[in-house]
Design a protein around this motif. Structure first.
Motif, PDB file in Angstrom:
ATOM      1  N   UNK A 189       0.818  -1.211   0.000  1.00  0.00           N
ATOM      2  CA  UNK A 189       0.000   0.000   0.000  1.00  0.00           C
ATOM      3  C   UNK A 189       0.855   1.266   0.000  1.00  0.00           C
ATOM      4  N   UNK A 190       0.440   2.234  -0.800  1.00  0.00           N
ATOM      5  CA  UNK A 190       1.053   3.563  -0.936  1.00  0.00           C
ATOM      6  C   UNK A 190       2.573   3.515  -1.129  1.00  0.00           C
ATOM      7  N   UNK A 191       3.026   2.616  -1.987  1.00  0.00           N
ATOM      8  CA  UNK A 191       4.438   2.582  -2.402  1.00  0.00           C
ATOM      9  C   UNK A 191       4.530   3.199  -3.798  1.00  0.00           C
ATOM     10  N   UNK A 192       5.419   4.190  -3.969  1.00  0.00           N
ATOM     11  CA  UNK A 192       5.581   4.791  -5.297  1.00  0.00           C
ATOM     12  C   UNK A 192       6.948   4.403  -5.856  1.00  0.00           C
ATOM     13  N   UNK A 193       6.985   3.666  -6.981  1.00  0.00           N
ATOM     14  CA  UNK A 193       8.269   3.254  -7.556  1.00  0.00           C
ATOM     15  C   UNK A 193       9.104   4.461  -8.009  1.00  0.00           C
ATOM     16  N   UNK A 194      10.408   4.416  -7.667  1.00  0.00           N
ATOM     17  CA  UNK A 194      11.323   5.512  -8.013  1.00  0.00           C
ATOM     18  C   UNK A 194      12.420   5.071  -8.977  1.00  0.00           C
ATOM     19  N   UNK A 195      12.924   3.827  -8.777  1.00  0.00           N
ATOM     20  CA  UNK A 195      14.108   3.399  -9.531  1.00  0.00           C
ATOM     21  C   UNK A 195      14.040   1.893  -9.747  1.00  0.00           C
ATOM     22  N   UNK A 196      14.394   1.454 -10.971  1.00  0.00           N
ATOM     23  CA  UNK A 196      14.467   0.022 -11.273  1.00  0.00           C
ATOM     24  C   UNK A 196      15.895  -0.308 -11.680  1.00  0.00           C
ATOM     25  N   UNK A 197      16.496  -1.263 -10.954  1.00  0.00           N
ATOM     26  CA  UNK A 197      17.876  -1.644 -11.277  1.00  0.00           C
ATOM     27  C   UNK A 197      18.018  -3.153 -11.103  1.00  0.00           C
TER      28      UNK A 197
END
Length: 602
Positions: A547-555
Motif C-alpha cells: 500500500x502507498x508505495x511509489x516506484x522511483x528506480x528500477x535496477x
C-alpha cells in the motif's frame, strides 16, 4: 478562544474585561468588540454555519453577535448561573448548559425553543445524528451531554421528553471526553485509561461494541480523524493510534518520555496530516501522520521527501551514503539531476549543488507560471508551467559567449499548442503536446531533430536512459513504445488504463525492459527488437506492490519505492526471481526460470 468556520477570525475573551477580541488571520489585525455585558464572560463559540458568535457570562446572560451585520442581541437571564458549555448545529440552533443544571436550546435570535433540567452539572455538549430507522430529519437533532462526569445523556430534540441516559461501570472512572464518528458511533474516553465505543442505533443504543485499556493510569484526551479513519488516545506519557475499521489493531504508539507532568488535549487537522498534543508542562507536540510522496530519479540517483522541510538524496546502486538537504520551503515538486537538486512550490524553484560531501544552495528561480514539474540532467533544467516549457542552464557561468543557449521557451510563439508532459535526457529535451506531437530538441545543436505526430494528445512521456526509446501514454490511456531512430511505434499489450507511470531498467545489460505501475501492481514489459514477427512489446508478468508505495528506480529487477513515512523500501519483481541465487534450485524451478530468462532476453 474559538475560530470561526472558515478559520479566518479567532475570537478571544479574557478575565475581568467586557471586550471580545477578534483577531483576523489574513490581515494580522485585532479588533475589539464591546460585549455591553456588566458581568464577566465565561464561554464563547462560533456557529458552524453563518457568522454568529455566542458569548455566555458567569451570571447566565447571553450575547449573540452576527459578524456579517454587526448586530448584537443580548439575552438576559438565559440561565441563572454561569454558562459553561454549548454547541451550535447546522441550522444555527444553539444549545447551552450551565451551573444551574439547565440545558437550553435557542435560535439565532436568542429565543428559547426548548429547555430541560438535569440532575448534575452538564459539560462537553455536542450536536449529532442518532442512528434512527427513519432518516427524515437531516439536521443534527440529537444533543449529547455529559452529566456530572459519570453519565452521557442523549437528548433528541424531536422527542424532548424521552432522553436516553447511558451509565458506565464505576471502574472506568470519570468521562474525560467523547467523540461521535461514522454512522452514529460514539467513542468515550475515561479517566482510568479505558476507552469504549458504543452505538446509538435504536436497537442497540448504549451497547458497548469495543473496549480497550489503552493507558495504565490515566487518559486525558481522544481525537478521531474521519479522513484518515483513525482514532488517537493519549494518557500516561504516550499516544496510541487505532484504526477505526479494525479497532483492536494498534496502528502506532508514540512515546513521550520527557513529559513527566502529564499530557493534555489531542487534535487532528481536517485532512488528517497533522496531529497536535498539548501537555501539562506547557509544550506543544505536532506529529506528521503522512508525508506527501514526492521523489525523483536521474540515472541511479534518487531524491525523496523525508520530512516536510527535508529531502534525502541517495544512490543505492553506487553505494553512496545518503545525504539530507534542509530546504527552505515545504515543496510541491522535487527534481534531481546528475549534480543538482531542485525543490519548489508555485512559480519558484530552489537549486542546490550536490557536492562530494556537502550540499550548497545555488540560487532560486522564478518562472512565468505555476510549475507542474521540473526535470534536471547534467547542465540544464526544464520546467513545465501552464502549457509551456522553459529550458535553462542551471549554472549560467558554464557558457561564456553563447548567450542564446542560456535559456529558451517552448513552444514557439506561432506554434498554437499546449505542452502536457516533458522529459530531459543527456542529449535531448523531449515534450508531448495536446495536438499529439512528440518533439525532440537536441541540446548540443540547439535545434529540433525529430517529431512524431500521434492521433490524439500525448499525456505522459518516459524516455529510456539514452533517449533512444520512449514510452508514451495518450489521452485514451493507451501506452506505446516509440523509437525515434526509425520513427516507428509499437502498442504496449494489456496496458491498464489506471497506469500512473513508467520506469526503464537502469541495469546497463538489460536493454528494452521497463515497468508500468498503478496503485496496486507493477507490470514488467520487454521490448523485443528482433522476433519472428518483427519488433514487438511483450508483457512478462506482474508484481503486487504494498500500500502507498511509489516506484522511483528500477535496477536489475530490484524496485526502489518511496512510502508515506518518508522512507524507501525495495521490492524484487516476480519476473526476476531467478536472480535470487541463494535458494536451492530443483528441476521444477529451473523449468520456470528458463522461460523467464528468455523473455527478458537474458
Amino acid at each position: 478562544m474559538d475560530w470561526d468556520k472558515d478559520g479566518d477570525i479567532l475570537a478571544v475573551i479574557t478575565e475581568k474585561c467586557s471586550y471580545i477580541y477578534l483577531w483576523d488571520a489574513n490581515t494580522n489585525k485585532t479588533s475589539r468588540l464591546d460585549s455591553g455585558m456588566r458581568d464577566q464572560m465565561s464561554f464563547l463559540l462560533w456557529s458552524k454555519d453563518g457568522s454568529f458568535l455566542a458569548v455566555g457570562t458567569i451570571k447566565g446572560n447571553l450575547l449573540i453577535y452576527n459578524r456579517q451585520t454587526s448586530r448584537k442581541i443580548p439575552v438576559l437571564g438565559k440561565h441563572t448561573e454561569r454558562i459553561t458549555c454549548g454547541c451550535w448545529n447546522a441550522e444555527n440552533l444553539l444549545a447551552l448548559g450551565g451551573e444551574d443544571k439547565m440545558i437550553t436550546v435557542s435560535n439565532q435570535e436568542g429565543d428559547t425553543i426548548q429547555q430541560t433540567s438535569v440532575s448534575s452539572e452538564p459539560s462537553n455538549m455536542q450536536f449529532s445524528m442518532m442512528k434512527t430507522d427513519d432518516r427524515t430529519s437531516a439536521a443534527k437533532s440529537t444533543i449529547s451531554v455529559v452529566i456530572g462526569k459519570k453519565t452521557l445523556r442523549l437528548f433528541n430534540m424531536n422527542e424532548p421528553d424521552n432522553p436516553i441516559d447511558l451509565e458506565f461501570q464505576q471502574r472506568y472512572g470519570n468521562i474525560v471526553c467523547y467523540s461521535w464518528y461514522g454512522d452514529g458511533y460514539i467513542m468515550i474516553g475515561f479517566s482510568r485509561g479505558i476507552f469504549i465505543v458504543i452505538s446509538t442505533h435504536t436497537r442497540e443504543t448504549g451497547k458497548e461494541i469495543f473496549q480497550a485499556h489503552d493507558h495504565k493510569d490515566n487518559l486525558t484526551s481522544i481525537a478521531v480523524s474521519q479522513t484518515l479513519n483513525k482514532a488517537a488516545t493519549c494518557g500516561d506519557n504516550c499516544i496510541k493510534i487505532h484504526d477505526l475499521a479494525e479497532l483492536k489493531d494498534m496502528y502506532a504508539i508514540i512515546n513521550l518520555d520527557d513529559e513527566n507532568k502529564g499530557l493534555g488535549t489531542l487534535s487532528w487537522t481536517d485532512d488528517g496530516q497533522l496531529l497536535a498534543l498539548s501537555t501539562q508542562r506547557g509544550s506543544l507536540h505536532v506529529f506528521l501522520t503522512k508525508l506527501p510522496i514526492l521523489g525523483d530519479a536521474c540515472s541511479t540517483r534518487i531524491a525523496y521527501l523525508t520530512s516536510l522541510l527535508e529531502v534525502t538524496v541517495a544512490n543505492p546502486v553506487e553505494g553512496e551514503l545518503p545525504i539530507t538537504v534542509s530546504v527552505d520551503v515545504e515543496p510541491n515538486f522535487v527534481a534531481v539531476g546528475l549534480y543538482h537538486l531542485a525543490v519548489g512550490m508555485n512559480n519558484r524553484a530552489w537549486f542546490y549543488i550536490l557536492g562530494e560531501n556537502a550540499v550548497k544552495k545555488l540560487k532560486d528561480v522564478e518562472y512565468l507560471g505555476t510549475v507542474a514539474s521540473i526535470c534536471l540532467h547534467s547542465d540544464y533544467a526544464a520546467a513545465l508551467f501552464e502549457g509551456k516549457v522553459q529550458l535553462h542552464l542551471i549554472e549560467s557561468e558554464i557558457l561564456d559567449a553563447q548567450e542564446e543557449r542560456e535559456t529558451r521557451l517552448f513552444p514557439a510563439v506561432d506554434d498554437k499548442c499546449r505542452i502536457l508532459c516533458h522529459a530531459l535526457t543527456g542529449d535531448f529535451l523531449i515534450y508531448g503536446t495536446d495536438t499529439g506531437v512528440i518533439h525532440y530538441f537536441y541540446i548540443e545543436d540547439w535545434q529540433f531533430v525529430n517529431d512524431y505526430r500521434h492521433s490524439v494528445s500525448v499525456k505522459k512521456i518516459f524516455p529510456d536512459p539514452n533517449g533512444t526509446r520512449l514510452v508514451f501514454i495518450d489521452e485514451k490511456s493507451d501506452g506505446f513504445v516509440y523509437c525515434p531512430v526509425n520513427d516507428t511505434i509499437y502498442e504496449i499489450p494489456d496496458f491498464s488504463p489506471t497506469i500512473k507511470g513508467v520506469l526503464w531498467e537502469n541495469w546497463p545489460m538489460d536493454k528494452g525492459v521497463f515497468i508500468a505501475y498503478d496503485d496496486d501492481k507493477v507490470y514488467t514489459y520487454v521490448f523485443h527488437k528482433d522476433t519472428i514477427q518483427g519488433s514487438k512489446v511483450i508483457l512478462a508478468g506482474g508484481t503486487k506492490v504494498p500500500f502507498s508505495h511509489k516506484p522511483l528506480l528500477l535496477y536489475n529487477g530490484e524496485l526502489t519505492c518511496q512510502t508515506q513515512s518518508g522512507k524507501i523500501n525495495n521490492i524484487y519483481l516476480s519476473t526476476h526471481n531467478f536472480l535470487d541465487c541463494l535458494k536451492v534450485v530443483g528441476p521444477n524451478e529451473l523449468r520456470q526460470m528458463l522461460p523467464q530468462t528468455l523473455m527478458l532476453k537474458r
